[in-house]
Design a protein around this motif. Structure first.
Motif, PDB file in Angstrom:
ATOM      1  N   ARG A  70       0.872  -1.139  -0.034  1.00  0.00           N
ATOM      2  CA  ARG A  70      -0.015   0.069  -0.209  1.00  0.00           C
ATOM      3  C   ARG A  70       0.629   1.218   0.113  1.00  0.00           C
ATOM      4  O   ARG A  70       0.301   2.075  -0.467  1.00  0.00           O
ATOM      5  CB  ARG A  70      -1.040   0.055   1.357  1.00  0.00           C
ATOM      6  N   ASP A  71       2.154   1.185   0.401  1.00  0.00           N
ATOM      7  CA  ASP A  71       2.836   2.337   0.434  1.00  0.00           C
ATOM      8  C   ASP A  71       3.482   2.815  -0.959  1.00  0.00           C
ATOM      9  O   ASP A  71       3.543   1.856  -1.672  1.00  0.00           O
ATOM     10  CB  ASP A  71       3.961   2.536   1.769  1.00  0.00           C
ATOM     11  N   PRO A  72       3.908   3.961  -1.107  1.00  0.00           N
ATOM     12  CA  PRO A  72       4.608   4.433  -2.348  1.00  0.00           C
ATOM     13  C   PRO A  72       5.661   3.502  -2.614  1.00  0.00           C
ATOM     14  O   PRO A  72       6.503   3.994  -3.883  1.00  0.00           O
ATOM     15  CB  PRO A  72       4.616   5.765  -2.244  1.00  0.00           C
ATOM     16  N   LEU A  73       6.703   3.014  -1.733  1.00  0.00           N
ATOM     17  CA  LEU A  73       8.136   2.670  -1.882  1.00  0.00           C
ATOM     18  C   LEU A  73       7.905   1.179  -2.819  1.00  0.00           C
ATOM     19  O   LEU A  73       7.075   0.578  -2.563  1.00  0.00           O
ATOM     20  CB  LEU A  73       8.510   2.323  -0.637  1.00  0.00           C
ATOM     21  N   PRO A  74       8.957   1.061  -3.727  1.00  0.00           N
ATOM     22  CA  PRO A  74       8.986  -0.053  -4.319  1.00  0.00           C
ATOM     23  C   PRO A  74       9.261  -1.208  -3.793  1.00  0.00           C
ATOM     24  O   PRO A  74       9.929  -1.285  -2.612  1.00  0.00           O
ATOM     25  CB  PRO A  74      10.079   0.293  -5.393  1.00  0.00           C
ATOM     26  N   ARG A 100      11.676  -6.055   0.228  1.00  0.00           N
ATOM     27  CA  ARG A 100      12.112  -4.536  -0.198  1.00  0.00           C
ATOM     28  C   ARG A 100      13.705  -4.446   0.005  1.00  0.00           C
ATOM     29  O   ARG A 100      14.226  -4.779   0.773  1.00  0.00           O
ATOM     30  CB  ARG A 100      11.496  -3.568   0.807  1.00  0.00           C
TER      31      ARG A 100
END
Length: 270
Positions: A70-74, A100
């Motif tokens: 859900r977060d914008p980090l890849p 990640r």
């Protein structure tokens, strides 16, 4: 005259509760392997609470995975369910649907960086706590806080190395089948010899002897240990592909069996 209980496992005269023919080394090794598998199953059946730590860890990692999505980090691509993969880590864990790379943490605002680092620390803490508690509970030994911190630190180092991304180029292009087979043989040999390292970090005296203990105790047991590594790796990758509950099943099943196997075989191969 009394015998030394710490006698080397390779000594045919060493007492062995699992072998009726201590003078026959080959038969003794086979007895150890068969007895080890039976003891692992017996421990898991007689102590059902051993499944709880990695069940909790699996739930924690599932929630972390949802946050990563859900977060914008890849995030790195999940394990593909269409290919046969051996997903093995030296310490007891399972396979997560998301991971990640450290590349994703570069040049982030402080609040986002703290959030991302916090998620990864929570993941490491959940796995380290579950693994350490399960091995200690299965062995009935006492472990100092310092040993647990060393164990957690080792997991953190392995975790960082496996998530370096492009920070350090770890890609190796192999154009020769012979070279590939040779590299695989070396990796398999090292994996077998270091299989008992996580539990040795907790139990070996002194601490610096942990790698030596793992190397020594695994000697002569390469085939069963390699089979166990392959079994753990295949099961881990297969379970995580199950929709919705894959991460929980992978972490709970593989993490628990791996931890109990480490403790059982460390004692048996003494």
């Amino acid at each position: 005259m009394t015998q030394n209980p710490d006698m080397e496992a390779g000594d045919d005269r060493a007492p062995n509760d699992f072998s009726k023919h201590p003078s026959d080394d080959q038969r003794s090794r086979g007895g150890d392997s068969a007895s080890g598998g039976a003891e692992i199953v017996r421990t898991l059946r007689s102590m059902p609470t051993l499944w709880l730590p990695f069940l909790v860890a699996g739930c924690v990692l599932t929630v972390i995975g949802r946050f990563r999505i859900r977060d914008p980090l890849p995030v790195e691509p999940p394990v593909s369910g269409s290919t046969l993969q051996i997903v093995y880590t030296v310490y007891p864990t399972g396979t997560t649907a998301t991971s990640r790379s450290l590349d994703a943490l570069i040049n982030l605002p402080l609040d986002v960086l703290l959030y991302a680092v916090g998620l990864e620390l929570l993941a490491i803490g959940a796995i380290a706590t579950a693994g350490g508690f399960t091995m200690v509970r299965a062995s009935d030994r006492m472990v100092s806080r310092r040993r647990f911190l060393v164990y957690t630190g080792g997991i953190s180092v392995v975790y960082l190395i496996t998530h370096l991304g492009t920070a350090i180029d770890l890609d190796v292009s192999v154009n020769s089948l012979l070279v590939a087979l040779g590299a695989f043989a070396v990796l398999a040999f090292v994996a077998v010899r270091l299989f008992l390292l996580p539990v040795a970090v907790l139990f070996a005296e002194p601490l610096r002897s942990a790698p030596v203990e793992s190397w020594r105790r695994s000697r002569g047991h390469g085939v069963p240990l390699f089979a166990l590594i392959v079994g753990i790796g295949l099961t881990s990758g297969w379970l995580v592909a199950i929709p919705y509950v894959g991460v929980v099943l992978s972490v709970m099943t593989v993490g628990t069996v791996h931890a109990v196997a480490l403790t059982t075989l460390y004692e048996l191969y003494s």
